[in-house]
Design an enzyme around this catalytic site. Structure first.
Site, mmCIF file in Angstrom:
data_model
loop_
_atom_site.group_PDB
_atom_site.id
_atom_site.type_symbol
_atom_site.label_atom_id
_atom_site.label_comp_id
_atom_site.label_asym_id
_atom_site.label_seq_id
_atom_site.Cartn_x
_atom_site.Cartn_y
_atom_site.Cartn_z
ATOM 1 N N ARG A 50 48.351 138.752 -107.716
ATOM 2 C CA ARG A 50 48.061 139.994 -108.434
ATOM 3 C C ARG A 50 46.862 140.646 -107.791
ATOM 4 O O ARG A 50 45.716 140.423 -108.196
ATOM 5 C CB ARG A 50 47.773 139.684 -109.902
ATOM 6 C CG ARG A 50 49.071 139.607 -110.687
ATOM 7 C CD ARG A 50 48.790 139.396 -112.139
ATOM 8 N NE ARG A 50 48.916 137.978 -112.452
ATOM 9 C CZ ARG A 50 48.880 137.483 -113.696
ATOM 10 N NH1 ARG A 50 48.722 138.296 -114.718
ATOM 11 N NH2 ARG A 50 49.001 136.196 -113.904
ATOM 12 N N ASP A 52 43.989 143.278 -106.840
ATOM 13 C CA ASP A 52 43.219 144.282 -107.586
ATOM 14 C C ASP A 52 43.474 145.689 -107.053
ATOM 15 O O ASP A 52 43.989 145.861 -105.948
ATOM 16 C CB ASP A 52 41.708 144.043 -107.389
ATOM 17 C CG ASP A 52 41.221 142.791 -108.083
ATOM 18 O OD1 ASP A 52 41.929 142.258 -108.943
ATOM 19 O OD2 ASP A 52 40.087 142.360 -107.744
ATOM 20 N N ARG A 197 36.538 138.250 -103.735
ATOM 21 C CA ARG A 197 35.483 139.257 -103.622
ATOM 22 C C ARG A 197 34.130 138.683 -104.045
ATOM 23 O O ARG A 197 33.091 139.059 -103.504
ATOM 24 C CB ARG A 197 35.852 140.495 -104.428
ATOM 25 C CG ARG A 197 37.044 141.238 -103.798
ATOM 26 C CD ARG A 197 37.631 142.267 -104.732
ATOM 27 N NE ARG A 197 36.617 143.236 -105.121
ATOM 28 C CZ ARG A 197 36.751 144.079 -106.146
ATOM 29 N NH1 ARG A 197 37.866 144.069 -106.884
ATOM 30 N NH2 ARG A 197 35.803 144.928 -106.439
#
Lengths: 244, 244
Positions: A50, A52, A197
């Site tokens: 999934r 971002d 991240r």
């Protein structure tokens, strides 16, 4: 009904991430719209990762069920003719009954690209994070090696649902420089939300000399999200591969 | 007043080419607007290569005169803060009195990028021309070697002004494949308008097998624009280097 596996590439710049959201542009939404237009049936797709908002993919895998008589190659051409130019289906193959792109994945690989130069690059800004202070890629590499293995990664990301675990297994973690580019590549069984991240944001602090490689390991071991709050921006991130 | 030499990179996708045009977005227009905002003076810039609409540059060089007291690095930072994110000044250096970016250039190098795969690539479309039929890069390389030397290139491009010559000298011409990418790189003392795109369009016919390498040479020797009418699209082209 057949089960299908699609290899998908996209430039995530103009999307609100992979997952469907009411009234907003998403990769899942565009894929399902194209499938419905081509097959005449509402079709649900399941993505292995999934991503971002703003994150790209070169090797996203999605599964779906279709009652179409078209061959995989015909279906691929028909979908690519409908999809916007920043999304494409690179390959379609028949999948075993019950194949599920997310649950069946053994590992995911992400690559993060940093453009590390005093001057921004108009030809790289869509796919790289511009960081102007010089980064020490070797220190970043030393630090990121401490990710390898099974750990509680709570410092670097959030659980995807309330009762989920924050334990994951990293198989490979590397950082290196090629000219003005610095790359961080991590392969893991799965990733927490924003984990990559969070990892890169903290590695950048190591590269700048604000943290030592040992500090990076301490942050990992502390399992405390407040210690790793430097989230690297999405445009440098790309989902490169899913292994089954 | 000082004479300055600027190294400029841009993504040409959203511009009508380098050269200033009334009321339309151009690279020259954006550079002059930024220079006027920073220096308070109307400043004319001269580019070494006049790239077409949609063509990119990694190594464009422009010259200009400025009465500013800022150091070259300060001027570069101030310009980059004003320029749109698809244009950047990579370096500024003082130039000799009378230096002219176009007239002083000894050679220019262009690279053309073809994405040669049956499926389009969402991560490559801005900087590569998608050509789906398989190309024979070795035949293309053999053909493009006939460009080397001093020739009348009238078949492949137009003179830039009415009384100009169509004779140019090509120092280097190469074509090669790297995975699904095919590259064509040409270095010449100067290029006719659309010459590189005319060359690549005709090389693609060779790569497809529609022409033999000898036919390419005959087209060059015929000096007839009607024989090379397949103009490769601009997004694959990048001005990579200017030699002084």
């Amino acid at each position: 009904m057949r089960n299908l596996m699609l290899l998908v590439e996209y430039d995530g710049t103009d999307y609100q991430g992979f997952q469907w959201q009411m009234g907003r542009p998403t990769i899942q939404g565009e894929l399902e719209k194209a499938l419905e237009a081509v097959t005449g049936q509402r079709t649900r797709v399941i993505g292995a990762g999934r991503t971002d908002a703003g994150v790209h993919a070169r090797g996203q895998v999605v599964s779906c069920r279709s009652g179409m008589a078209l061959s995989p190659d015909q279906l691929r051409s028909a979908l690519n003719a409908r999809l916007p130019k920043d999304i494409a289906v690179k390959a379609i193959s028949p999948a075993a009954e019950g194949f599920h792109a997310r649950f069946a994945a053994k590992s995911r690989e992400y690559r993060y690209t940093i453009w590390n130069s005093s001057v921004r690059s108009p030809l790289a800004w869509r796919y790289a994070f511009h960081f102007s202070k010089p980064l020490e890629a070797e220190a970043m590499h030393t630090a990121c090696c401490s990710l390898i293995g099974t750990h509680d990664f709570a410092s670097f990301g959030s659980r995807l649902w309330e009762r989920g675990t924050t334990q994951r297994t990293v198989y490979r973690a590397e950082c290196w420089r090629e000219g003005d580019f610095v790359y961080v590549e991590v392969e893991a069984n799965a990733f927490l939300a924003q984990m990559m991240r969070g990892v890169v944001g903290t590695l950048i602090w190591v590269g700048e000399g604000r943290l030592r490689p040992e500090d990076f390991q301490h942050i990992l071991e502390a399992r405390d999200r407040r210690l790793a709050r430097n989230l690297a921006p999405p445009q440098g991130l790309c989902l490169t591969r899913i292994v089954y």
